[in-house]
Design an enzyme around this catalytic site. Structure first.
Site, short mmCIF file in Angstrom:
data_model
loop_
_atom_site.label_atom_id
_atom_site.label_comp_id
_atom_site.label_asym_id
_atom_site.label_seq_id
_atom_site.Cartn_x
_atom_site.Cartn_y
_atom_site.Cartn_z
N TYR A 1 21.40 -2.89 22.16
CA TYR A 1 21.07 -3.83 23.23
C TYR A 1 20.81 -5.24 22.72
O TYR A 1 20.88 -6.21 23.48
CB TYR A 1 19.86 -3.32 24.03
CG TYR A 1 18.51 -3.72 23.51
CD1 TYR A 1 17.83 -4.82 24.03
CD2 TYR A 1 17.89 -2.99 22.49
CE1 TYR A 1 16.59 -5.19 23.56
CE2 TYR A 1 16.64 -3.35 22.02
CZ TYR A 1 16.00 -4.45 22.55
OH TYR A 1 14.76 -4.81 22.07
N TYR A 39 4.45 -2.11 25.78
CA TYR A 39 5.56 -2.25 26.72
C TYR A 39 5.19 -1.53 28.01
O TYR A 39 4.47 -0.53 27.99
CB TYR A 39 6.85 -1.64 26.16
CG TYR A 39 7.36 -2.28 24.90
CD1 TYR A 39 7.70 -3.63 24.88
CD2 TYR A 39 7.53 -1.55 23.73
CE1 TYR A 39 8.18 -4.23 23.71
CE2 TYR A 39 8.01 -2.13 22.57
CZ TYR A 39 8.33 -3.48 22.56
OH TYR A 39 8.81 -4.07 21.42
N GLU A 60 6.63 3.16 14.52
CA GLU A 60 6.67 4.04 15.69
C GLU A 60 6.97 5.51 15.40
O GLU A 60 7.86 6.10 16.02
CB GLU A 60 7.67 3.50 16.73
CG GLU A 60 7.25 2.17 17.30
CD GLU A 60 8.13 1.68 18.43
OE1 GLU A 60 7.66 0.83 19.20
OE2 GLU A 60 9.29 2.15 18.56
N GLU A 102 4.45 -5.38 18.43
CA GLU A 102 5.62 -5.52 19.30
C GLU A 102 5.15 -5.63 20.74
O GLU A 102 4.21 -4.95 21.15
CB GLU A 102 6.58 -4.32 19.20
CG GLU A 102 7.37 -4.21 17.92
CD GLU A 102 8.40 -3.08 17.99
OE1 GLU A 102 8.78 -2.69 19.12
OE2 GLU A 102 8.81 -2.60 16.93
N GLU A 129 5.67 2.92 35.34
CA GLU A 129 5.33 1.58 34.84
C GLU A 129 6.15 0.51 35.54
O GLU A 129 5.64 -0.55 35.91
CB GLU A 129 5.56 1.53 33.33
CG GLU A 129 4.58 2.34 32.52
CD GLU A 129 4.97 2.42 31.06
OE1 GLU A 129 4.16 2.01 30.21
OE2 GLU A 129 6.10 2.89 30.76
N GLU A 174 20.63 -2.67 16.68
CA GLU A 174 20.22 -2.09 17.95
C GLU A 174 21.26 -2.52 19.00
O GLU A 174 21.47 -3.73 19.19
CB GLU A 174 18.83 -2.55 18.35
CG GLU A 174 17.76 -2.14 17.34
CD GLU A 174 16.34 -2.32 17.86
OE1 GLU A 174 16.12 -2.09 19.06
OE2 GLU A 174 15.47 -2.69 17.05
#
Length: 438
Positions: A67, A293, A230, A330, A300, A65
């Site tokens: 990031y 999240y 997901e 998660e 949000e 990933e």
């Protein structure tokens, strides 16, 4: 009269044996879900009724990933020009070629997570890890650029987990064609999981996982196999997805395994899965994985800390009402989407108004280095973490995303813990009972 008594006695004995057999193989929760299947020498090594999962994801290890490990992607950047940076592992391996990709990944796999990490995880009071892995570790499609070799490290990880009394979910994080279009599926901006042979290939891969890791050899360590991470319900055919989950469940059980089956909620509302894969239909040891999240939309991100905490607490109340066991598989400490490439390579942050037409909230610069965080932001982060812990422990527990990152502090259990923002021990509370559960 005597014949009648004998018949009645026989019926009673048969009924008693049936009840005993049912109790042995189907001990129910009060809400009708199954606790364990006992018998045949099998015991599930985790009591989802009474034990609380406290764990971390081993993200960025077998599925790249950008990031999480930007150092693997930054060499492709030319100054501020990101146009040449691969957006996911598919394009990363494609750009490098198999030989170079394999050489770099072998080094990465052998160093990103080691036995020392498992010791640290255990020493910090955790009892669990979730290990994401892509389909390509087990089977390559024609013309796939991916490289293999992950499995030997997965098996090392299971040994390290056993040695340190840590339980594991094996999580199929990427399916062929991608189930969500996220870069963490291996292939960004693709939604072809349900097209062509992709679903069947995924089931074939799961069958390999079931046979390798769902049996007695790992029954003391592996307490769940997640069929797919997901799947993006809003863009998928939900009837086909349910059939995929059912086929995956049946495939595992046909091997004789009692290992719990983990299904992600597919971004559906709480309670959506209550009447699916139920004991009444003959399915047991099923856990629903919810991810929490609050940073992937402008709305949000604009919440104040009290609103963030209220949403987290409501998660706990809603999860408690579900009929299946559930776990927050998660979640993070993130109150911003500032981590470089969190939203994807060549995409900015909503927090700065640089992505998704979101309004500007603030500068990301101080968010990238935890030593630059204000005291207020540190306090808010600690409050938010504690509220989430309370909410998730109200049901089956939690798995923080992730154990470590290179430079995304809001997403690093290590960084947050070593800076006093993640409770240590994990039961410590500076802001007790924010949700009013007790």
């Amino acid at each position: 009269m005597q014949l009648s008594f004998i018949l009645t006695s026989s019926v009673f004995i048969l009924l008693l044996e049936f009840v005993k057999a049912s109790v042995i193989s189907n001990p129910f929760k009060p809400n009708g879900n199954l606790k364990f299947k006992r018998g045949g020498g099998h015991n599930v090594a985790w009591d989802y009724d009474n034990n609380v999962i406290r764990g971390v994801n081993l993200g960025g290890w077998f599925v790249l990933e950008p990031y999480m490990t930007p150092s693997l992607f930054e060499p492709f950047q030319n100054g501020n020009d990101q146009s040449g940076v691969p957006v996911d592992e598919y394009h990363w391996t494609q750009t490098l070629g198999k030989e170079a990709a394999s050489r770099i990944l072998q080094k990465h796999w052998s160093t990103w997570i080691t036995e020392q990490d498992f010791k640290q995880i255990s020493n910090l009071g955790l009892n669990f890890v979730r290990i994401p892995i892509g389909y390509w570790a087990f089977q390559l499609l024609d013309n796939d650029p991916y490289v293999q070799g992950q499995v030997q490290y997965l098996e090392k990880a299971l040994g390290w987990a056993r040695k340190n009394n840590i339980r594991v979910w094996i999580d199929l994080h990427g399916a062929p064609g991608s189930q969500n279009g996220f870069d963490n599926s291996g292939l960004r901006d693709s939604y072809n999981f349900q097209n062509g042979d992709n679903t069947q290939v995924t089931l074939n891969v799961l069958n390999t996982i079931f046979k390798k890791y769902g049996g007695n050899e790992y029954s003391d360590v592996v307490i769940g196999i997640e069929l797919l991470n997901e799947p993006l319900g809003p863009v998928l055919n939900m009837d086909k997805l349910k059939q995929f989950f059912l086929d995956g469940y049946n495939s595992l059980r046909q091997t004789g395994s009692v290992t719990p089956v983990i299904i992600h909620d597919a971004f559906q509302v709480f309670g959506y899965w209550n009447n699916f894969l139920t004991v009444a239909e003959g399915q047991w040891n099923v856990v629903v994985d919810h991810h929490h999240y609050q940073v992937f939309s402008g709305g949000e991100l604009s919440r104040n800390i009290n609103d963030h905490i209220s949403v987290a607490c409501n998660w706990g109340w809603d999860a408690k009402k579900e009929s299946h066991w559930n776990v927050a598989g998660e979640w993070s400490a993130a109150l911003t989407d500032c981590a470089k490439w969190l939203n994807g390579v060549n995409r900015g942050a909503r927090y700065e108004g640089a992505y998704d037409n979101a309004p500007y909230i603030g500068s990301c610069q101080p968010m990238l280095d935890i030593s630059q965080w204000s005291d207020e932001h540190k306090t808010d982060t600690r409050r938010y973490i504690e509220a989430q812990l309370d909410a998730f422990e109200y049901t089956g527990g939690w798995v923080f995303w992730s154990w470590k990152t290179e430079n995304a502090p809001e997403w690093s259990f290590q960084t947050l813990t070593y800076n006093g923002l993640f409770p240590q021990p994990v039961t410590d509370r500076q802001f007790p009972n924010q949700c009013g559960f007790h």
